[in-house]
Design a protein around this motif. Structure first.
Motif, short mmCIF file in Angstrom:
data_model
loop_
_atom_site.label_atom_id
_atom_site.label_comp_id
_atom_site.label_asym_id
_atom_site.label_seq_id
_atom_site.Cartn_x
_atom_site.Cartn_y
_atom_site.Cartn_z
N GLN A 1 1.03 -1.21 0.10
CA GLN A 1 -0.03 0.09 0.08
C GLN A 1 1.00 1.30 0.01
O GLN A 1 0.52 2.36 -0.58
N ARG A 2 2.06 1.23 0.57
CA ARG A 2 2.90 2.44 0.76
C ARG A 2 3.93 2.39 -0.40
O ARG A 2 4.15 3.75 -0.73
N TYR A 3 4.38 1.37 -0.97
CA TYR A 3 5.36 1.33 -2.01
C TYR A 3 5.03 0.78 -3.25
O TYR A 3 5.82 0.83 -4.14
N GLY A 4 3.79 0.23 -3.41
CA GLY A 4 3.38 -0.35 -4.47
C GLY A 4 3.82 0.13 -5.83
O GLY A 4 3.84 -0.62 -6.92
N ASP A 5 3.74 1.46 -6.03
CA ASP A 5 3.92 2.34 -7.15
C ASP A 5 5.49 2.41 -7.46
O ASP A 5 5.66 3.11 -8.39
N THR A 6 6.28 2.01 -6.64
CA THR A 6 7.64 2.23 -6.87
C THR A 6 8.13 1.00 -7.51
O THR A 6 7.99 -0.09 -7.55
N ALA A 7 9.52 1.42 -8.18
CA ALA A 7 10.24 0.38 -8.94
C ALA A 7 11.00 -0.64 -7.87
O ALA A 7 11.02 -1.68 -8.31
N GLN A 8 11.21 -0.20 -6.66
CA GLN A 8 11.64 -1.27 -5.94
C GLN A 8 10.83 -2.39 -5.49
O GLN A 8 10.98 -3.33 -5.20
N TRP A 9 9.55 -1.71 -5.40
CA TRP A 9 8.44 -2.86 -5.17
C TRP A 9 8.17 -3.96 -6.30
O TRP A 9 8.18 -4.96 -6.18
N GLN A 10 8.28 -3.32 -7.54
CA GLN A 10 8.34 -4.13 -8.41
C GLN A 10 9.42 -5.04 -8.82
O GLN A 10 9.54 -6.27 -8.95
N GLN A 11 10.78 -4.49 -8.31
CA GLN A 11 11.86 -5.51 -8.42
C GLN A 11 11.61 -6.63 -7.05
O GLN A 11 12.05 -7.59 -7.39
N TYR A 12 11.21 -6.09 -5.99
CA TYR A 12 11.03 -7.03 -5.01
C TYR A 12 10.29 -8.00 -5.47
O TYR A 12 10.08 -9.17 -5.15
N ALA A 13 8.82 -7.90 -5.98
CA ALA A 13 8.10 -8.66 -6.46
C ALA A 13 8.50 -9.91 -7.52
O ALA A 13 8.19 -10.74 -7.33
N GLU A 14 9.22 -9.18 -8.52
CA GLU A 14 10.07 -9.95 -9.40
C GLU A 14 10.76 -11.06 -8.78
O GLU A 14 10.92 -12.05 -9.46
N ARG A 15 11.62 -10.53 -7.57
CA ARG A 15 12.34 -11.69 -7.23
C ARG A 15 11.61 -12.65 -6.08
O ARG A 15 12.02 -13.89 -6.35
N SER A 16 10.56 -12.09 -5.39
CA SER A 16 9.67 -12.91 -4.61
C SER A 16 9.05 -14.04 -5.79
O SER A 16 8.91 -15.19 -5.11
N ALA A 17 8.70 -13.78 -6.68
CA ALA A 17 7.96 -14.73 -7.72
C ALA A 17 8.87 -15.89 -7.72
O ALA A 17 8.18 -16.91 -7.87
N SER A 18 9.94 -15.77 -7.98
CA SER A 18 10.95 -17.03 -8.10
C SER A 18 11.40 -17.62 -6.86
O SER A 18 12.45 -18.54 -6.64
N ARG A 19 10.94 -17.20 -5.73
CA ARG A 19 11.38 -17.80 -4.29
C ARG A 19 10.65 -18.67 -3.47
O ARG A 19 9.44 -18.37 -3.59
N GLY A 20 11.31 -19.69 -3.36
CA GLY A 20 10.57 -20.69 -2.39
C GLY A 20 10.65 -20.36 -0.80
O GLY A 20 11.44 -19.51 -0.61
N PRO A 21 10.18 -21.09 0.08
CA PRO A 21 10.49 -21.11 1.48
C PRO A 21 12.18 -21.36 1.78
O PRO A 21 12.43 -20.70 2.86
N GLU A 22 12.56 -22.23 1.05
CA GLU A 22 14.22 -22.37 1.20
C GLU A 22 14.83 -21.08 0.89
O GLU A 22 15.84 -20.71 1.71
N ASP A 23 14.68 -20.37 0.06
CA ASP A 23 15.26 -19.20 -0.51
C ASP A 23 14.94 -17.79 0.66
O ASP A 23 15.83 -17.27 1.15
N TRP A 24 13.70 -17.93 1.16
CA TRP A 24 13.48 -16.86 2.00
C TRP A 24 14.03 -17.35 3.17
O TRP A 24 14.53 -16.38 4.21
N GLN A 25 14.25 -18.73 3.78
CA GLN A 25 14.83 -19.16 4.79
C GLN A 25 16.58 -18.85 4.96
O GLN A 25 17.00 -18.18 5.94
N ALA A 26 16.96 -18.82 3.61
CA ALA A 26 18.50 -18.34 3.67
C ALA A 26 18.47 -16.90 3.86
O ALA A 26 19.39 -16.28 4.43
N ILE A 27 17.62 -16.09 3.34
CA ILE A 27 17.68 -14.47 3.49
C ILE A 27 17.31 -14.09 5.06
O ILE A 27 18.02 -13.46 5.42
#
Length: 285
Positions: free
Chosen positions: A162-188
């Motif tokens: 809601q706060r950052y959805g129209d920013t380039a950073q949110w789009q980059q975050y979403a693009e990376r999130s789409a390819s990540r599973g639980p193991e990836d998020w655990q490593a982060i």
């Protein structure tokens, strides 16, 4: 050309149903044939030029005229093209009496099945990308609690969108999130926890802003945070100040160690100055 959005089986059936009475088709012009077949005049000219389907007649002025036999061949071309065969393959099917037509169609069927599989995979990837842009974090509530810890609030991703959805950073975050599973998020999450412990240890050990050890921690923070989206030094300065000023972020860092938010902001500012950036005028860029 094939009408947009048409189903091959429906198109083939429509082509066969639309075949006019052969008695009415001798001497049809290019435009009339194009209308009968649902193809473009340009396609008919191309098939004529390549020898795939040439009109048998010409007017005294040199205009093309198609006979019933020509139209029959054209109907067959349209049918096979709707089934996905290339023009070269269609020429073989029509002109080579030894051609294995069922074999060619089976090969085409296999290729269609492979394309369907690829399109289904693409559809699933698009669904994940849409979901990532809308939700940010593609983890269940249970997975979020397990990976990110009991202090994690599952409402935070929606608030961030809601706060950052129209920013380039949110789009980059979403693009990376789409390819990540639980193991990836655990490593982060593990990398973030290790960094927090290193920051606490450095502060407790009396590491001073601007020192080599402090600057290494600042670089480590940029590297870890760039798992979400690329983080410039100026953006890092803005983050450091937000960590100190925002009640939610300040509570998180000061909950790890009292005064950690302010100490972190100070080491980020000192590192920025060493790179020619004035922290007081840094902007999100």
């Amino acid at each position: 050309m094939k009408p947009s959005g048409s189903h091959p089986r429906a198109s083939v059936a429509a082509t066969m149903r639309s075949m006019p009475d052969p008695a009415d088709t001798d001497g049809l012009t290019v435009g009339q044939v194009a209308t009968h077949l649902g193809v473009t005049v340009r396609a008919l000219h191309h098939w004529d030029e390549t020898g795939l389907a040439r009109p048998s007649l010409r007017t005294a002025a040199g205009y093309r005229l198609y006979t019933a036999g020509d139209l029959e061949r054209l109907h067959r071309i349209v049918i096979y093209r709707e089934l996905g065969l290339g023009l070269d393959r269609i020429r073989v099917v029509l002109d080579d009496s030894t051609a294995d037509v069922p074999g060619a169609l089976r090969t085409q069927r296999t290729q269609v099945a492979e394309r369907i599989d690829r399109l289904q995979q693409l559809g699933a990837a698009l669904d994940r990308m849409i979901d990532a842009h809308e939700r940010g974090l593609l983890l269940t509530i249970e997975q979020q609690a397990e990976i990110l810890g009991p202090q994690w609030n599952p409402d935070w991703p929606a608030q961030a969108r809601q706060r950052y959805g129209d920013t380039a950073q949110w789009q980059q975050y979403a693009e990376r999130s789409a390819s990540r599973g639980p193991e990836d998020w655990q490593a982060i999450a593990d990398a973030v926890a290790d960094l927090d412990r290193a920051l606490v240890h450095a502060m407790d050990s009396g590491v001073t802003p601007g020192s080599a050890e402090a600057n290494q921690l600042v670089e480590r923070h940029r590297e870890v945070f760039s798992s979400y989206f690329p983080l410039t030094r100026q953006m890092q300065v803005c983050l450091g100040r937000m960590y100190e000023a925002d009640p939610g972020f300040a509570a998180h860092y000061d909950g790890i160690r009292s005064g950690l938010a302010t100490w972190f902001r100070r080491i980020v500012d000192a590192s920025a100055r060493a790179h020619g950036i004035d922290p007081d005028t840094a902007t999100w860029q």
